[in-house]
Design a protein around this motif. Structure first.
Motif, PDB file in Angstrom:
ATOM      1  N   ILE A 225       0.828  -1.204   0.000  1.00 34.39           N
ATOM      2  CA  ILE A 225       0.000   0.000   0.000  1.00 34.39           C
ATOM      3  C   ILE A 225       0.865   1.257   0.000  1.00 34.39           C
ATOM      4  N   ILE A 226       1.954   1.248   0.770  1.00 36.80           N
ATOM      5  CA  ILE A 226       2.849   2.407   0.788  1.00 36.80           C
ATOM      6  C   ILE A 226       3.452   2.624  -0.597  1.00 36.80           C
ATOM      7  N   TYR A 227       3.835   1.545  -1.274  1.00 37.35           N
ATOM      8  CA  TYR A 227       4.416   1.680  -2.615  1.00 37.35           C
ATOM      9  C   TYR A 227       3.366   2.149  -3.622  1.00 37.35           C
ATOM     10  N   VAL A 228       2.133   1.704  -3.467  1.00 38.53           N
ATOM     11  CA  VAL A 228       1.060   2.138  -4.372  1.00 38.53           C
ATOM     12  C   VAL A 228       0.788   3.635  -4.195  1.00 38.53           C
ATOM     13  N   ALA A 229       0.809   4.105  -2.937  1.00 37.88           N
ATOM     14  CA  ALA A 229       0.478   5.499  -2.651  1.00 37.88           C
ATOM     15  C   ALA A 229       1.643   6.454  -2.896  1.00 37.88           C
ATOM     16  N   HIS A 230       2.845   5.921  -3.124  1.00 38.65           N
ATOM     17  CA  HIS A 230       4.034   6.761  -3.260  1.00 38.65           C
ATOM     18  C   HIS A 230       4.112   7.422  -4.630  1.00 38.65           C
ATOM     19  N   GLU A 231       4.595   8.682  -4.630  1.00 42.97           N
ATOM     20  CA  GLU A 231       4.849   9.377  -5.883  1.00 42.97           C
ATOM     21  C   GLU A 231       6.211   8.947  -6.425  1.00 42.97           C
ATOM     22  N   GLU A 232       6.251   8.548  -7.681  1.00 45.14           N
ATOM     23  CA  GLU A 232       7.440   7.907  -8.229  1.00 45.14           C
ATOM     24  C   GLU A 232       8.655   8.831  -8.357  1.00 45.14           C
ATOM     25  N   ASP A 233       8.447  10.128  -8.350  1.00 52.59           N
ATOM     26  CA  ASP A 233       9.562  11.042  -8.599  1.00 52.59           C
ATOM     27  C   ASP A 233      10.382  11.364  -7.347  1.00 52.59           C
ATOM     28  N   LYS A 234      10.055  10.771  -6.205  1.00 53.84           N
ATOM     29  CA  LYS A 234      10.786  11.034  -4.974  1.00 53.84           C
ATOM     30  C   LYS A 234      11.253   9.728  -4.334  1.00 53.84           C
ATOM     31  N   ASP A 235      12.499   9.743  -3.820  1.00 54.24           N
ATOM     32  CA  ASP A 235      13.015   8.577  -3.115  1.00 54.24           C
ATOM     33  C   ASP A 235      12.462   8.549  -1.688  1.00 54.24           C
ATOM     34  N   PHE A 236      12.343   7.347  -1.151  1.00 51.82           N
ATOM     35  CA  PHE A 236      11.835   7.222   0.212  1.00 51.82           C
ATOM     36  C   PHE A 236      12.346   5.933   0.845  1.00 51.82           C
ATOM     37  N   GLU A 237      12.280   5.892   2.163  1.00 54.28           N
ATOM     38  CA  GLU A 237      12.546   4.687   2.931  1.00 54.28           C
ATOM     39  C   GLU A 237      11.240   4.201   3.535  1.00 54.28           C
ATOM     40  N   LEU A 238      11.062   2.898   3.568  1.00 58.28           N
ATOM     41  CA  LEU A 238       9.883   2.307   4.188  1.00 58.28           C
ATOM     42  C   LEU A 238      10.233   1.926   5.623  1.00 58.28           C
ATOM     43  N   GLU A 239       9.550   2.528   6.562  1.00 58.58           N
ATOM     44  CA  GLU A 239       9.732   2.198   7.978  1.00 58.58           C
ATOM     45  C   GLU A 239       8.477   1.493   8.475  1.00 58.58           C
ATOM     46  N   MET A 240       8.647   0.393   9.198  1.00 59.13           N
ATOM     47  CA  MET A 240       7.491  -0.401   9.598  1.00 59.13           C
ATOM     48  C   MET A 240       7.725  -1.049  10.959  1.00 59.13           C
ATOM     49  N   THR A 241       6.684  -1.044  11.780  1.00 57.49           N
ATOM     50  CA  THR A 241       6.722  -1.717  13.078  1.00 57.49           C
ATOM     51  C   THR A 241       5.470  -2.561  13.231  1.00 57.49           C
ATOM     52  N   TRP A 242       5.479  -3.442  14.230  1.00 60.18           N
ATOM     53  CA  TRP A 242       4.309  -4.282  14.492  1.00 60.18           C
ATOM     54  C   TRP A 242       4.188  -4.586  15.971  1.00 60.18           C
ATOM     55  N   ILE A 243       2.965  -4.920  16.372  1.00 57.15           N
ATOM     56  CA  ILE A 243       2.667  -5.363  17.728  1.00 57.15           C
ATOM     57  C   ILE A 243       1.810  -6.616  17.602  1.00 57.15           C
ATOM     58  N   SER A 244       2.231  -7.703  18.184  1.00 59.35           N
ATOM     59  CA  SER A 244       1.491  -8.962  18.069  1.00 59.35           C
ATOM     60  C   SER A 244       0.829  -9.314  19.395  1.00 59.35           C
ATOM     61  N   SER A 245       0.068 -10.380  19.388  1.00 62.52           N
ATOM     62  CA  SER A 245      -0.508 -10.923  20.613  1.00 62.52           C
ATOM     63  C   SER A 245       0.601 -11.526  21.482  1.00 62.52           C
ATOM     64  N   LEU A 246       0.251 -11.960  22.683  1.00 64.99           N
ATOM     65  CA  LEU A 246       1.260 -12.489  23.601  1.00 64.99           C
ATOM     66  C   LEU A 246       1.940 -13.736  23.068  1.00 64.99           C
ATOM     67  N   ASP A 247       1.229 -14.512  22.262  1.00 68.22           N
ATOM     68  CA  ASP A 247       1.827 -15.732  21.697  1.00 68.22           C
ATOM     69  C   ASP A 247       2.332 -15.512  20.269  1.00 68.22           C
ATOM     70  N   GLY A 248       2.423 -14.237  19.844  1.00 66.03           N
ATOM     71  CA  GLY A 248       2.919 -13.917  18.505  1.00 66.03           C
ATOM     72  C   GLY A 248       4.400 -13.612  18.502  1.00 66.03           C
TER      73      GLY A 248
END
Length: 294
Positions: A225-248
């Motif tokens: 989704i981030i790549y789909v929404a990105h404008e192609e003429d600018k460089d970017f870094e993808l930063e991502m985090t997550w939170i899982s359940s206790l057994d994740g």
């Protein structure tokens, strides 16, 4: 009624004749100029991702984080003015620390969103301050091990008035988006920033309310989704985090997505976009061929 802010945009504490607060609207425009940020609520956790635009080749890769940990179980990502976002995170940490000191446990995601929404709204009331130029997405996992599963606080009756709530389920993922006006809502999928419209369209296709999307699939979808929404003429870094359940994989903690998994998700996102582009080109060629035959 006037549609411009002439004379009515000099102070937060003044409404225009048609009931508008122009400084809040200007803050929303600042958010729309920022990189795209999204949050996805999955059945077993929450994923936060942001398009970190590269404004200079001298910036150190991986530095200048845009997603912050508030408490061990909650993270925040913002779009808009970066300094405002950092101050917002600082306030969120103060609220989380205050809650932990008082109640001896982590703050629920909904309670944090409520407190932050009130704090942001206070900055729309006085002429001595200005609204926050950020829209923030708050994601967390409320641990069922640290909440009352039966819905009862303290020692009370098991039945009748004040008794146990049989159908109440404690814990689970939470996702909220707080706007410059102080307005906040709970979401299954939230998007803000420059590419918010394209991101929202992609989030709606996932059918998130059904609760069938796993956390690992959420990571892949967030990258796409981030790549789909990105404008192609600018460089970017993808930063991502997550939170899982206790057994994740994160054991209920807010952490960065492992680099190997992030790189895999980025490769899949690029491949998916290239495949869509090829399909569009083939479709155009087919339509042109049919026109020529006619």
């Amino acid at each position: 009624m006037t549609s411009i802010g002439t004379g009515y945009d000099l102070s937060n504490s003044v409404f225009s004749p048609d009931g508008r607060n122009f400084q809040v609207e200007y803050a929303v425009k600042a958010v729309e100029n920022g990189g795209t940020a999204i949050g996805i609520r999955c059945k077993d956790g929450v994923v936060l991702a942001v398009e970190k635009l590269i404004t200079s080749k001298l910036l150190k890769p991986g530095a200048n984080k845009r997603i912050a940990t508030v408490d061990r179980n909650i993270g925040i990502v913002s779009a808009g003015l970066v300094p405002d976002g950092r101050h917002f995170v600082s306030r969120a940490r103060d609220e989380a620390a205050s809650w932990r000191k008082t109640y001896k446990g982590p703050i629920p995601t909904s309670a944090l969103a409520n407190r932050l929404g009130g704090y942001v709204q206070a900055y729309t009331l006085y002429s001595s301050v200005r609204p926050f130029g950020v829209t923030s997405i708050v994601g967390g996992w409320d641990s069922e091990a640290e909440l009352s599963v039966d819905g009862q606080v303290g020692t009370g009756p098991s039945v009748g008035a004040g008794g146990k709530a049989k159908d109440l389920k404690a814990g689970g993922p939470g996702l909220y988006m707080i706007e410059p006006s102080g307005l906040y809502w709970g979401y299954y999928g939230a998007a803000t920033g420059k590419g918010r419209q394209a991101a929202k369209a992609e989030l709606e296709k996932l059918d998130l309310p059904s609760g069938n999307l796993s956390l690992l699939d959420g990571v892949k979808e967030a990258a796409r989704i981030i790549y789909v929404a990105h404008e192609e003429d600018k460089d970017f870094e993808l930063e991502m985090t997550w939170i899982s359940s206790l057994d994740g994989p994160t054991k209920g903690r807010h952490e960065e997505v492992p680099r190997e998994l992030l790189e895999e998700a980025e490769k899949a996102a690029k491949a998916a976009i290239e495949g869509e582009d090829e399909e569009e080109e083939e479709g155009q060629k087919t339509s042109e061929g049919e026109r020529m035959e006619e």
